[in-house]
Design a protein around this motif. Sequence first.
Motif, PDB file in Angstrom:
ATOM      1  N   SER A  76       0.829  -1.209   0.000  1.00  0.00           N
ATOM      2  CA  SER A  76       0.000   0.000   0.000  1.00  0.00           C
ATOM      3  C   SER A  76       0.863   1.258   0.000  1.00  0.00           C
ATOM      4  CB  SER A  76      -0.932   0.004   1.226  1.00  0.00           C
ATOM      5  OG  SER A  76      -1.822  -1.086   1.181  1.00  0.00           O
ATOM      6  N   SER A 280      -6.254  -3.284   3.888  1.00  0.00           N
ATOM      7  CA  SER A 280      -7.607  -3.393   3.360  1.00  0.00           C
ATOM      8  C   SER A 280      -8.133  -4.814   3.509  1.00  0.00           C
ATOM      9  CB  SER A 280      -7.645  -2.959   1.890  1.00  0.00           C
ATOM     10  OG  SER A 280      -6.753  -3.736   1.114  1.00  0.00           O
ATOM     11  N   GLU A 283     -10.013  -5.310   6.678  1.00  0.00           N
ATOM     12  CA  GLU A 283     -11.343  -4.702   6.690  1.00  0.00           C
ATOM     13  C   GLU A 283     -12.385  -5.593   6.018  1.00  0.00           C
ATOM     14  OE1 GLU A 283     -13.539  -0.572   5.226  1.00  0.00           O
ATOM     15  OE2 GLU A 283     -11.374  -0.846   4.956  1.00  0.00           O
TER      16      GLU A 283
END
Length: 338
Positions: A76, A280, A283
């Motif tokens: 990321s 991510s 999540e």
Amino acid sequence: MVTIKDIARESGYSVSTVSRVLNNRNDVSPDARKKIEEVVASFNFVPNNNAKHLKQNNSKAIGVLVKGISNMLFASVVEEIQRMIEKTEYTLVVSYLDEDADEVEQAILLCRERKPLGLLFLGGNPEYFHREFSGVDVPCVLVTNRANEMHFENLSSVATDDIAAARCAVDQLFVAGHRRIGILGGDFDKSYTSHQRFLGCEQSFSEHGAVLDVEHCYEKARFSFGSACRAMKRLIGKFPDVTAVFAMSDVMAIGAIRALRDLGYRVPEDVSVIGFDGTSLAEYYNPKLATIKQQHQTLANRSIEILFGQIELKKEPIHEIVPFEFVNGESIRVIDER
């Protein structure tokens, strides 16, 4: 004098294909490579690298050395760095290293071969920096690890406080009523990041009146799904009544959950799990993973801003700590073990 065009004409392949072979590129068919190499040998052709080296010397390259090919946080950060670099006149050269590799040694090689104007290190071992970093003479920023105690004039850092963040993670498990807590982490004798997070775990255990028995409740793993899965099974083998696990990365946490499910445990009903990084994947995983979220955009943005300040404005080294936050997902169950 034989030229690359002569090699292309004799071999029957294009100049670009010949160039790829001469530069040891992989995107060439075996047949083409064999034919071109035969022609090169027959002509005793020696490539003239002066133009290439001149181009590299005059390039505006920024090197990025990434430790760990499975590190989703670094992925990321690199993506954000790429977006920023695309808006500038600089180009990006990204090198991926094994998590146990000597990143400073690789940096020295990169400086010799590509002549970057600056370097970003994603992950780093202070031992390598103390021993070898004097051989790096361009502005650098160490990202996610602190460099304030190294005192190099060309080394800045942008990092999360790993000790405080790991302490926060384990605190969440104690607050939720857990006392039988296991830990999955790297080899803290070799990994600086793992050592810092281990210190945070020790602090949390101590603050809650518990003792961190490494032999009983700590299991070493690499920062990958498979390694963490295997480590979790080993941890269950020696600590079968564990009720909660802190994994030192989200990748490790998800590998641990896979192992727990394979062994018939439910998450969080039987064993709670908390990760680290705030990727991510955490999540959108099921259950949504509780984790310590590092601010990957801020880490990327500040590292680039600081590096450009050193390159273009000759600024002094800067060392910054980026805040973290606890993200309460669905993978921690509140219990009462009193």
